[in-house]
Enzyme design. Structure first.
Site, PDB file in Angstrom:
ATOM      1  N   ASP A   9       0.877  15.217 -11.135  1.00  0.00           N
ATOM      2  CA  ASP A   9       1.608  14.051 -10.651  1.00  0.00           C
ATOM      3  C   ASP A   9       0.898  13.585  -9.360  1.00  0.00           C
ATOM      4  OD1 ASP A   9       3.885  12.291 -10.277  1.00  0.00           O
ATOM      5  OD2 ASP A   9       4.531  13.687  -8.708  1.00  0.00           O
ATOM      6  N   LEU A  10       1.141  12.353  -8.932  1.00  0.00           N
ATOM      7  CA  LEU A  10       0.455  11.852  -7.725  1.00  0.00           C
ATOM      8  C   LEU A  10       1.329  11.990  -6.476  1.00  0.00           C
ATOM      9  CD1 LEU A  10      -2.046  10.390  -6.514  1.00  0.00           C
ATOM     10  CD2 LEU A  10      -0.961   8.238  -7.111  1.00  0.00           C
ATOM     11  N   ASP A  11       2.362  11.146  -6.429  1.00  0.00           N
ATOM     12  CA  ASP A  11       3.210  11.110  -5.236  1.00  0.00           C
ATOM     13  C   ASP A  11       3.986  12.426  -5.109  1.00  0.00           C
ATOM     14  OD1 ASP A  11       4.838  10.370  -3.113  1.00  0.00           O
ATOM     15  OD2 ASP A  11       6.300   9.395  -4.420  1.00  0.00           O
ATOM     16  N   THR A  17       2.951   9.695  -0.730  1.00  0.00           N
ATOM     17  CA  THR A  17       3.099   8.239  -0.632  1.00  0.00           C
ATOM     18  C   THR A  17       4.572   7.845  -0.534  1.00  0.00           C
ATOM     19  OG1 THR A  17       2.610   8.307  -3.003  1.00  0.00           O
ATOM     20  CG2 THR A  17       0.970   7.284  -1.603  1.00  0.00           C
ATOM     21  N   LYS A  45      12.037   9.229  -6.111  1.00  0.00           N
ATOM     22  CA  LYS A  45      10.793   9.964  -6.382  1.00  0.00           C
ATOM     23  C   LYS A  45      10.588  10.168  -7.879  1.00  0.00           C
ATOM     24  CE  LYS A  45      10.212  12.219  -1.983  1.00  0.00           C
ATOM     25  NZ  LYS A  45      10.099  13.468  -1.239  1.00  0.00           N
ATOM     26  N   GLY A  46       9.403   9.806  -8.341  1.00  0.00           N
ATOM     27  CA  GLY A  46       9.072   9.972  -9.756  1.00  0.00           C
ATOM     28  C   GLY A  46       9.660   8.900 -10.658  1.00  0.00           C
ATOM     29  N   ARG A  49       9.089   1.678 -10.572  1.00  0.00           N
ATOM     30  CA  ARG A  49       9.394   0.665  -9.556  1.00  0.00           C
ATOM     31  C   ARG A  49      10.703  -0.070  -9.860  1.00  0.00           C
ATOM     32  NH1 ARG A  49       4.639  -3.357  -8.994  1.00  0.00           N
ATOM     33  NH2 ARG A  49       3.546  -1.353  -8.960  1.00  0.00           N
ATOM     34  N   SER A 114       0.816   9.961 -13.570  1.00  0.00           N
ATOM     35  CA  SER A 114       1.680   9.359 -12.545  1.00  0.00           C
ATOM     36  C   SER A 114       2.369   8.107 -13.051  1.00  0.00           C
ATOM     37  CB  SER A 114       0.818   9.001 -11.322  1.00  0.00           C
ATOM     38  OG  SER A 114       1.511   8.141 -10.452  1.00  0.00           O
ATOM     39  N   ALA A 115       3.574   7.861 -12.535  1.00  0.00           N
ATOM     40  CA  ALA A 115       4.301   6.637 -12.869  1.00  0.00           C
ATOM     41  C   ALA A 115       3.751   5.427 -12.120  1.00  0.00           C
ATOM     42  CB  ALA A 115       5.775   6.811 -12.502  1.00  0.00           C
ATOM     43  N   SER A 116       2.915   5.679 -11.129  1.00  0.00           N
ATOM     44  CA  SER A 116       2.503   4.578 -10.245  1.00  0.00           C
ATOM     45  C   SER A 116       1.460   3.655 -10.864  1.00  0.00           C
ATOM     46  CB  SER A 116       1.949   5.144  -8.935  1.00  0.00           C
ATOM     47  OG  SER A 116       1.506   4.073  -8.121  1.00  0.00           O
ATOM     48  N   ASN A 118      -0.192   1.850  -8.886  1.00  0.00           N
ATOM     49  CA  ASN A 118      -1.172   1.778  -7.799  1.00  0.00           C
ATOM     50  C   ASN A 118      -2.046   3.032  -7.736  1.00  0.00           C
ATOM     51  OD1 ASN A 118      -0.302  -0.764  -6.403  1.00  0.00           O
ATOM     52  ND2 ASN A 118       1.632   0.355  -6.308  1.00  0.00           N
ATOM     53  N   LYS A 145       9.050   8.651 -16.936  1.00  0.00           N
ATOM     54  CA  LYS A 145       9.558  10.023 -16.919  1.00  0.00           C
ATOM     55  C   LYS A 145      11.091   9.941 -16.796  1.00  0.00           C
ATOM     56  CE  LYS A 145       5.475  11.294 -14.207  1.00  0.00           C
ATOM     57  NZ  LYS A 145       4.963  11.667 -12.876  1.00  0.00           N
ATOM     58  N   GLU A 169       4.374  19.067 -10.730  1.00  0.00           N
ATOM     59  CA  GLU A 169       5.351  17.997 -10.496  1.00  0.00           C
ATOM     60  C   GLU A 169       6.261  18.299  -9.317  1.00  0.00           C
ATOM     61  OE1 GLU A 169       6.922  15.269 -10.881  1.00  0.00           O
ATOM     62  OE2 GLU A 169       5.792  14.258 -12.444  1.00  0.00           O
ATOM     63  N   ASP A 170       6.710  17.235  -8.638  1.00  0.00           N
ATOM     64  CA  ASP A 170       7.659  17.424  -7.528  1.00  0.00           C
ATOM     65  C   ASP A 170       9.008  16.785  -7.816  1.00  0.00           C
ATOM     66  OD1 ASP A 170       6.770  14.727  -7.327  1.00  0.00           O
ATOM     67  OD2 ASP A 170       7.476  14.686  -5.262  1.00  0.00           O
TER      68      ASP A 170
HETATM   69  P1  B16 Z   1       4.426   2.042  -8.126  1.00  0.00           P
HETATM   70  P2  B16 Z   1       4.540   9.620  -9.168  1.00  0.00           P
HETATM   71  C1  B16 Z   1       5.961   7.483  -8.497  1.00  0.00           C
HETATM   72  O1  B16 Z   1       4.784   8.235  -8.391  1.00  0.00           O
HETATM   73  C2  B16 Z   1       6.741   7.541  -7.199  1.00  0.00           C
HETATM   74  O2  B16 Z   1       7.210   8.874  -6.972  1.00  0.00           O
HETATM   75  C3  B16 Z   1       7.919   6.619  -7.293  1.00  0.00           C
HETATM   76  O3  B16 Z   1       8.653   6.649  -6.081  1.00  0.00           O
HETATM   77  C4  B16 Z   1       7.419   5.196  -7.598  1.00  0.00           C
HETATM   78  O4  B16 Z   1       8.513   4.305  -7.739  1.00  0.00           O
HETATM   79  C5  B16 Z   1       6.593   5.218  -8.882  1.00  0.00           C
HETATM   80  O5  B16 Z   1       5.523   6.132  -8.737  1.00  0.00           O
HETATM   81  C6  B16 Z   1       6.023   3.858  -9.239  1.00  0.00           C
HETATM   82  O6  B16 Z   1       5.070   3.517  -8.278  1.00  0.00           O
HETATM   83  O7  B16 Z   1       5.463   1.150  -7.541  1.00  0.00           O
HETATM   84  O8  B16 Z   1       3.243   2.298  -7.234  1.00  0.00           O
HETATM   85  O9  B16 Z   1       3.998   1.601  -9.505  1.00  0.00           O
HETATM   86  O10 B16 Z   1       5.403  10.642  -8.472  1.00  0.00           O
HETATM   87  O11 B16 Z   1       4.880   9.458 -10.633  1.00  0.00           O
HETATM   88  O12 B16 Z   1       3.072   9.830  -8.931  1.00  0.00           O
HETATM   89 MG    MG Z   2       5.987  12.724  -7.790  1.00  0.00          MG
END
Ligand code: B16
Ligand code: MG
Length: 218
Positions: A9-11, A17, A45-46, A49, A114-116, A118, A145, A169-170
């Site tokens: 996982d990233l964040d 982040t 978290k996780g 958006r 990661s869900a992000s 970015n 997730k 994962e966190d």
């Molecule tokens: P973005 P992960 C997640 O990252 C964050 O924990 C979560 O807070 C955020 O809303 C999600 O990514 C989406 O991120 O807005 O940058 O697309 O923990 O899955 O790495």
């Molecule tokens: Mg995370």
């Protein structure tokens, strides 16, 4: 031959982040007169958006049309990206770079899950792009997730069976996603207890890939 792969996982696992997500959401919530605390931020978290914004609306007892939600999510992301601009490679969490280098040396394949949306930008800023074999992020998955899609795509891209992948994962939803995908999950425990994880670490400082393999009898 070692068949095990690692999916990160990233964040909260590679970089914190969450603090930048918090600053951006807080600014947006203030504009909407919704009280939003650092404790509330734990719930995001996780989470994707859009789902994060829906949680904030729920906190404020508000409803919005899909168009309005999209408008505010874009606004939040623009704010978040201004914080990311200042991200330094020193912000990689302790031990992560060493652990990834050691995994590469041991020929253990690695993926981001990661869900992000970015994620690529963040990994570039942290100078970690070359240390991960595969990047699966929010731009490549449709189900958030705890759906296992992000991790299953990671396993597939690594040409590994899900049972041969270990997820770091966190978040609760991330641990559940790993399990639903048939993978073992290591809980990276900071604030959350993550009782459902198979094993736990407090971070990667001083940790080597073989420590993880031993923990899970691989
Ligand atoms: P973005 P992960 C997640 O990252 C964050 O924990 C979560 O807070 C955020 O809303 C999600 O990514 C989406 O991120 O807005 O940058 O697309 O923990 O899955 O790495
Ligand atoms: Mg995370």
């Amino acid at each position: 031959m070692n068949k095990t792969g690692f999916i990160f996982d990233l964040d909260g696992v590679i970089v914190d982040t969450a603090k930048y997500h918090y600053l951006a959401w807080k600014e947006l919530a203030a504009e909407l007169n919704i009280p939003f605390t650092i404790e509330d931020n734990e719930r995001l978290k996780g989470v994707s958006r859009l789902q994060s914004f829906e949680i904030i609306l729920e906190i404020g007892g508000r409803t919005m049309s899909d168009e309005e939600k999209e408008y505010y999510c874009t606004k939040k992301n623009n704010l978040y990206k201004t914080f990311l601009e200042t991200l330094k490679k020193e912000e990689v969490l302790p031990g992560v770079r060493n652990f990834l280098e050691a995994a590469r040396a041991a020929k253990i394949p690695t993926a981001l899950g990661s869900a992000s949306k970015n994620a690529a930008f963040i990994l570039e800023k942290l100078d970690l792009m070359d240390l991960l074999d595969v990047i699966i992020d929010g731009t490549l998955v449709s189900a958030a997730k705890p759906d296992p899609e992000v991790f299953l795509k990671g396993a597939e891209a690594l040409s590994l069976d899900p049972a041969d992948c270990i997820v770091f994962e966190d978040s609760f939803s991330g641990i559940e996603a790993a399990h639903r995908g048939g993978m073992k999950a290591i809980g990276v425990v900071t604030k959350e207890n993550l009782p459902e994880a198979d094993e736990w670490i407090t971070g990667f400082d001083g940790l080597m890939p073989e420590d993880i393999l031993k923990m899970l009898d691989r």
